[in-house]
Design a protein around this motif. Structure first.
Motif, PDB file in Angstrom:
ATOM      1  N   THR A  13       0.670  -1.189  -0.096  1.00 35.71           N
ATOM      2  CA  THR A  13       0.434   0.138   0.287  1.00 35.71           C
ATOM      3  C   THR A  13       1.006   1.458   0.186  1.00 35.71           C
ATOM      4  O   THR A  13       0.390   2.183  -0.865  1.00 35.71           O
ATOM      5  N   ASP A  17       1.937  12.468  -9.472  1.00 37.48           N
ATOM      6  CA  ASP A  17       1.350  13.748  -9.410  1.00 37.48           C
ATOM      7  C   ASP A  17       2.505  14.447  -8.941  1.00 37.48           C
ATOM      8  O   ASP A  17       1.965  16.294  -9.175  1.00 37.48           O
ATOM      9  N   LEU A  65       1.974   1.460  -3.663  1.00 41.43           N
ATOM     10  CA  LEU A  65       0.609   2.458  -4.007  1.00 41.43           C
ATOM     11  C   LEU A  65       1.437   3.799  -4.130  1.00 41.43           C
ATOM     12  O   LEU A  65       0.805   4.763  -5.042  1.00 41.43           O
ATOM     13  N   ALA A  66       0.553   4.089  -2.885  1.00 41.85           N
ATOM     14  CA  ALA A  66       0.943   5.150  -2.599  1.00 41.85           C
ATOM     15  C   ALA A  66       2.233   6.433  -2.952  1.00 41.85           C
ATOM     16  O   ALA A  66       2.152   7.744  -3.379  1.00 41.85           O
ATOM     17  N   ILE A 116      -7.089   1.128  -3.269  1.00 43.89           N
ATOM     18  CA  ILE A 116      -8.130   0.216  -3.504  1.00 43.89           C
ATOM     19  C   ILE A 116      -7.939  -1.410  -4.136  1.00 43.89           C
ATOM     20  O   ILE A 116      -8.859  -2.071  -4.049  1.00 43.89           O
ATOM     21  N   THR A 152      -5.990   7.384  -2.411  1.00 49.15           N
ATOM     22  CA  THR A 152      -7.280   6.743  -3.375  1.00 49.15           C
ATOM     23  C   THR A 152      -6.823   5.509  -3.680  1.00 49.15           C
ATOM     24  O   THR A 152      -7.562   4.384  -3.544  1.00 49.15           O
ATOM     25  N   ALA A 153      -6.042   5.592  -4.469  1.00 48.30           N
ATOM     26  CA  ALA A 153      -5.622   5.113  -5.192  1.00 48.30           C
ATOM     27  C   ALA A 153      -4.618   3.482  -4.523  1.00 48.30           C
ATOM     28  O   ALA A 153      -4.630   2.452  -4.591  1.00 48.30           O
ATOM     29  N   ALA A 154      -3.834   3.897  -3.563  1.00 45.29           N
ATOM     30  CA  ALA A 154      -3.000   2.562  -2.790  1.00 45.29           C
ATOM     31  C   ALA A 154      -4.382   1.599  -2.047  1.00 45.29           C
ATOM     32  O   ALA A 154      -3.973   0.849  -1.999  1.00 45.29           O
ATOM     33  N   SER A 207      -5.457  11.911  -3.576  1.00 39.82           N
ATOM     34  CA  SER A 207      -5.324  11.036  -5.066  1.00 39.82           C
ATOM     35  C   SER A 207      -4.178   9.431  -4.788  1.00 39.82           C
ATOM     36  O   SER A 207      -5.039   8.776  -4.671  1.00 39.82           O
ATOM     37  N   ALA A 208      -2.926  10.153  -3.703  1.00 47.87           N
ATOM     38  CA  ALA A 208      -2.601   8.719  -3.580  1.00 47.87           C
ATOM     39  C   ALA A 208      -3.305   7.767  -2.963  1.00 47.87           C
ATOM     40  O   ALA A 208      -2.700   6.099  -3.219  1.00 47.87           O
ATOM     41  N   ARG A 248       2.363   6.921  -6.716  1.00 48.57           N
ATOM     42  CA  ARG A 248       1.539   7.671  -7.318  1.00 48.57           C
ATOM     43  C   ARG A 248       1.245   9.251  -6.678  1.00 48.57           C
ATOM     44  O   ARG A 248       1.029  10.524  -8.006  1.00 48.57           O
TER      45      ARG A 248
END
Length: 245
Positions: free
Chosen positions: A142, A153, A145-146, A173, A169-171, A166-167, A149
């Protein structure tokens, strides 16, 4: 009826590797990074084989110092691997990843072992090490991913708050998708393993609920801590050398 635990022979184990070879063949045909997948697969085999022998010895020794050393090494490795997708790496980013995974992971591990499972003593290796492995590795993914991202960005001049949100939220998913799918599409490995070993499905479900809850909490907390520590990332970090993965 008591279920039989089937022995997996060397040949059967080799057959199980066929799906990996299929994916690697596709990577080769499509001129993608097949060497990375091949190297990762080889490491997986070596590491799992080695850890089988190591854990047998650790469980037999039942020593607090050894358990602490193992947990520390797991945290260091998880923090280092979490930064693998980043184009730019530094000691500062490593320290942030380590702090995030340590706080999120260790606090959740303590909650699980002391309050939920109520194990006999805090360093009981048969429980602490496998649980730590699941918690730390999930937090690692996680945070990774964060971090990736967030870096992407910020590279296109996003402001910190937007990049952070954004990071984060994406992490989350993969974890949220798993929540939606569990019991409908997916039967988690731990639950399946317990059922195959003869444990009642209802008991296995309780353990799986505990695991999924602590994994989501630890990974979310770890990523949030990492992103919070990145609030000064509006400007390039001194001493950061580009490094292409």
């Amino acid at each position: 009826m008591k279920l039989t635990i089937y022995e997996i022979g060397v040949l059967n184990l080799a057959i199980a590797l066929i799906p990996i070879l299929v994916v690697i063949a596709i990577l080769v045909m499509w001129s993608l990074k097949s060497k990375t997948a091949l190297y990762a697969s080889a490491r997986m085999l070596i590491q799992l084989t080695a850890i089988g022998y190591v854990l047998t010895s650790i469980f037999a020794l039942d020593n607090a110092g050894i358990v602490v050393v193992v947990l520390a090494l797991m945290l260091l490795a998880a923090s280092w691997i979490a930064l693998r997708p980043l184009r730019q790496k530094s000691a500062d980013l490593f320290a942030k990843a380590l702090f995030g995974i340590s706080v999120g992971g260790v606090s959740t591990l303590a909650l699980t072992t002391f309050a939920v499972l109520q194990i006999d003593y805090w360093y009981q290796p048969q429980y602490v090490i496998p649980l730590a492995g699941m918690i730390f590795s999930n937090a690692m993914n996680t945070v990774s991913l964060a971090a990736e991202r967030f870096e992407s960005d910020m590279a296109v001049a996003e402001d910190y708050v937007h990049a952070r949100n954004s990071a984060f939220t994406a992490a989350l998913i993969p974890s949220i998708n798993t929540f939606f799918a569990v019991g409908l599409v997916a039967f988690p490995g731990m639950m399946t393993g317990q059922i195959l070993s003869g444990v009642s499905p209802l008991i296995a479900v309780k353990y799986q609920i505990v695991i999924m809850s602590v994994l989501f909490g630890s990974s979310g907390a770890s990523a949030a801590i990492y992103l919070f520590l990145q609030r000064d990332a509006g400007a390039p970090v001194e001493g950061m050398n580009p490094r292409q993965t």
